[in-house]
Design a protein around this motif. Structure first.
Motif, PDB file in Angstrom:
ATOM      1  N   TYR A 161       1.051  -1.216  -0.090  1.00  0.00           N
ATOM      2  CA  TYR A 161       0.051  -0.173  -0.114  1.00  0.00           C
ATOM      3  C   TYR A 161       1.151   1.268  -0.057  1.00  0.00           C
ATOM      4  N   ARG A 162       1.765   1.313   0.933  1.00  0.00           N
ATOM      5  CA  ARG A 162       2.796   2.493   1.071  1.00  0.00           C
ATOM      6  C   ARG A 162       3.138   2.660  -0.298  1.00  0.00           C
TER       7      ARG A 162
ATOM      8  N   ASP B  86      -3.692  -3.379  -3.788  1.00  0.00           N
ATOM      9  CA  ASP B  86      -3.063  -2.828  -2.501  1.00  0.00           C
ATOM     10  C   ASP B  86      -2.506  -1.492  -2.951  1.00  0.00           C
TER      11      ASP B  86
ATOM     12  N   ALA C 181      -5.631   7.008  -2.366  1.00  0.00           N
ATOM     13  CA  ALA C 181      -5.406   7.641  -1.007  1.00  0.00           C
ATOM     14  C   ALA C 181      -4.777   9.023  -1.518  1.00  0.00           C
TER      15      ALA C 181
ATOM     16  N   HIS D  47      -6.938  11.498  -3.323  1.00  0.00           N
ATOM     17  CA  HIS D  47      -7.975  12.168  -2.412  1.00  0.00           C
ATOM     18  C   HIS D  47      -7.152  13.019  -1.563  1.00  0.00           C
ATOM     19  N   ARG D  48      -5.870  12.864  -1.098  1.00  0.00           N
ATOM     20  CA  ARG D  48      -5.313  13.762  -0.436  1.00  0.00           C
ATOM     21  C   ARG D  48      -5.076  15.158  -1.141  1.00  0.00           C
TER      22      ARG D  48
ATOM     23  N   PRO E 242     -10.463  -8.614  -2.024  1.00  0.00           N
ATOM     24  CA  PRO E 242     -11.559  -8.069  -1.435  1.00  0.00           C
ATOM     25  C   PRO E 242     -11.345  -6.535  -1.138  1.00  0.00           C
ATOM     26  N   LEU E 243     -10.035  -5.979  -1.248  1.00  0.00           N
ATOM     27  CA  LEU E 243      -9.624  -4.827  -0.997  1.00  0.00           C
ATOM     28  C   LEU E 243     -10.274  -3.912  -2.280  1.00  0.00           C
TER      29      LEU E 243
ATOM     30  N   ALA F 141     -13.383  -2.742  -1.269  1.00  0.00           N
ATOM     31  CA  ALA F 141     -13.663  -2.202   0.072  1.00  0.00           C
ATOM     32  C   ALA F 141     -13.003  -0.721  -0.110  1.00  0.00           C
ATOM     33  N   VAL F 142     -12.841  -0.291  -1.098  1.00  0.00           N
ATOM     34  CA  VAL F 142     -12.250   1.308  -1.084  1.00  0.00           C
ATOM     35  C   VAL F 142     -13.274   1.945  -1.828  1.00  0.00           C
ATOM     36  N   TRP F 143     -13.181   3.405  -1.708  1.00  0.00           N
ATOM     37  CA  TRP F 143     -14.121   4.327  -2.318  1.00  0.00           C
ATOM     38  C   TRP F 143     -13.291   5.174  -3.344  1.00  0.00           C
TER      39      TRP F 143
ATOM     40  N   GLU G 233     -15.008   2.100  -5.827  1.00  0.00           N
ATOM     41  CA  GLU G 233     -14.507   0.663  -5.943  1.00  0.00           C
ATOM     42  C   GLU G 233     -13.555   0.348  -7.235  1.00  0.00           C
TER      43      GLU G 233
END
Lengths: 349, 349
Positions: free
Chosen positions: A230-231, A256, A263, A266-267, A285-286, A289-291, A293
């Motif tokens: 993710y990072r 990921d 993110a 969005h930031r 599944p991730l 599970a984010v917006w 999708e």
DNA sequence: AGCTTTTTTAATAGCGCTAACATCAATTTG
DNA sequence: CAAATTGATGTTAGCGCTATTAAAAAAGCT
């Protein structure tokens, strides 16, 4: 004297045989679909099985088969979605085919890997399934080969010359995803690479680059390194978005990293997919599970695990072919899943 | 004649016994830590074990023990993180303690559950571990009891009167989280409930409400329904954020719903944690795969699975206590993990 | 010493199943 | 019509381990 029955619910083949009025061996034949049983007999046995709720004892079966049907699974990467799906697929397959899964954990260090492989071999497995990171380990596969154990690499970028492989076409899938973005009008497309030591990463990059070159009008690729975390996705996206001419779409090599890119966008106050399209890969599944999708590639992980299991079983059953080495490379179909994270390129970019 | 050794890598107890110059049974004793073996003998055996890389054959052991040590695990909820962690914990425990896990899948319907339980019982397991949703099923536990199989409920909200339980203190954890928010100055706090049929959901709500009532100056709870899914979290957050006086913090009953709340906030252009604090529960991998990373409660899932395994094993070993029913309720410690999604309440709310 | 009581070790019998061989009827063949 | 060939089933012998019982060695008592 205290306990009347030795074990509650222990229905054995013996019971079934008696109920069906046949010998133990006939029941075994029926249970294993061995030919040479009269249809009527088979039916009678089946009825008895159902009647008594008999289900074969995997332990005993494994023991009697002297290890055939006992297969190992090495895992290290408790990366949520992937492992979970994989295990479920493998367990399912094991259930259906009556195999006994021996699951062995290790971490990423070569030492730990070797140790785990050693335990598996000493445990007398007939074959070993090597998912994702271990599938690339020449050392592990060599050790397995030496011990005469069938090895199956799952999820590598291409077929191996020393082990069977079950995988998807990463190249084609990445190309397909790229085409999707190009068709939406994107021409400046960022790509976040996966871990370099995995061949699947390379194939994904290659698929992307190949398709980019085909775009008309021409498109510009902007490739950033990443390592599937993710990072790393977040950081790569930050780099891409602070370019003088930032991309209008980012293709991350897995979900990921796509979540990380999301993110980062969005930031910076960017709207997805209004200002930036983002895509993932794997459909873990991730992805949902984010917006928004994620548009992503569905990798049939569970089915791959099951296929791998079947393959080991089949290969380990007749050792004759073992040395002929007709290596199998089984490709499973993927699927482009278009969700809300990709859209037509906006005018004001 | 063609194959010199019967099975590659098959190191058995016999080999160890010969190597150590003792009898087979002595090796067995050493392997099972049975007292009554001279220290020097034990040591010699251990050396031989290490020398030969011996590892006991779980199948044979399970068979010889006549089912003791064979334990079932029922799962249905391939909800990514949870299952994965749980399985890993259970598999780990099984490895260490030499148990044989029989893993059975089913879906949520009562019929499917009964069928799975039936298979497990017919399979002759000594005990069954029931994680999350099945742990609440009276029907399943009753069936297990009737068959004389030890049942362990994992992750319920409180102890059961008909089965052992391994769980965390949901009430205390939720209270702790609430206190964290109150201490950051939040006074209007939204709470998204979990699935109503799980007692853990209720405990979390109760913990929240109890702590809210303690707040000084007083705080206002805004409770919305949810069902542990991402979507329900998203929708609940939308409702909360469109209130005339929206909350300054949202406490979601699990990470998935927290991720949904995060998305809803972002969609409305709110900064997290600047304009809104969001917290999750469980510390699944998702918690660190969203931005900002979630403040959450770490539930020791893997350890719970391992504890459950140990408990089944221990309970099923001596059937004497079985009817005395000294029901065990094992509480494992949780931990408040403060990450970037919570912050001091802003002045301009 | 001679005997019983404690350790410690060895031998035997399965656990539930399958591979390999043995059996026996129903055919086919020279 | 006896002998060889099938096809369908039954028998026997383990797979690797543990429980149980029997045996041996060590230690304590009169």
């Amino acid at each position: 004297m205290s306990r009347t029955k030795k074990r509650s619910g222990g229905v054995t083949m013996d019971h079934v045989a008696r109920e069906a009025g046949v010998s133990l061996m006939t029941v075994s034949r029926v249970m294993n679909n061995v030919p040479g049983v009269k249809a009527s007999t088979r039916e009678a046995v089946m009825r008895a099985v159902k009647e008594l709720g008999y289900s074969p004892n995997a332990a005993a079966r494994s023991l009697a088969r002297n290890g055939a049907g006992r297969i190992g699974l090495l895992y290290s990467n408790p990366s949520a979605g992937y492992l979970s799906q994989f295990l479920v697929g493998a367990l399912d397959g094991a259930q259906t085919s009556g195999a006994l899964l021996v699951i062995e954990k290790c971490d990423i260090s070569p030492d730990s890997e070797s140790a785990a492989i050693g335990r598996l071999i000493a445990g007398g497995v007939a074959g070993v399934i090597l998912p994702a990171p271990h599938a690339e380990s020449d050392r592990a596969i060599a050790a397995l080969r030496e011990a005469g154990v069938v090895a199956i690499a799952v999820g590598t970028g291409h077929a191996r010359s020393d082990a069977h492989a079950v995988r998807m076409d990463d190249f084609a899938a990445a190309a397909e995803m790229t085409r999707h973005l190009v068709e939406l009008g994107h021409r400046r497309i960022g790509f976040i690479k996966g871990a370099v030591n995995q061949t699947a990463s390379v194939e994904r990059l290659l698929g992307f680059e190949t398709e980019i070159r085909r775009a008309d009008p021409p498109a510009e690729p902007l490739v950033e390194p990443g390592d599937f975390t993710y990072r790393s996705g977040f950081e790569a996206a930050e780099r891409l978005l602070t370019l003088e001419h930032p991309p209008t779409a980012i293709f991350a090599s897995n979900d990921d990293m796509a979540a990380g890119a999301l993110a980062a966008a969005h930031r910076r106050g960017l709207d997805v997919p209004g200002d930036l399209s983002v895509t993932g890969f794997d459909d873990t599944p991730l992805a949902t599970a984010v917006w928004p999708e994620l548009t992503t590639i569905r990798q049939p992980v569970a089915r791959m695990a099951e296929a791998a299991l079947r393959l080991v079983l089949q290969e380990s059953r007749d050792p004759s072919r073992r040395d002929l080495r007709a290596l199998i490379d089984q490709l499973l179909p993927h699927q482009l899943i278009v969700r809300a994270s990709t859209g037509r390129v906006s005018d004001n970019s």
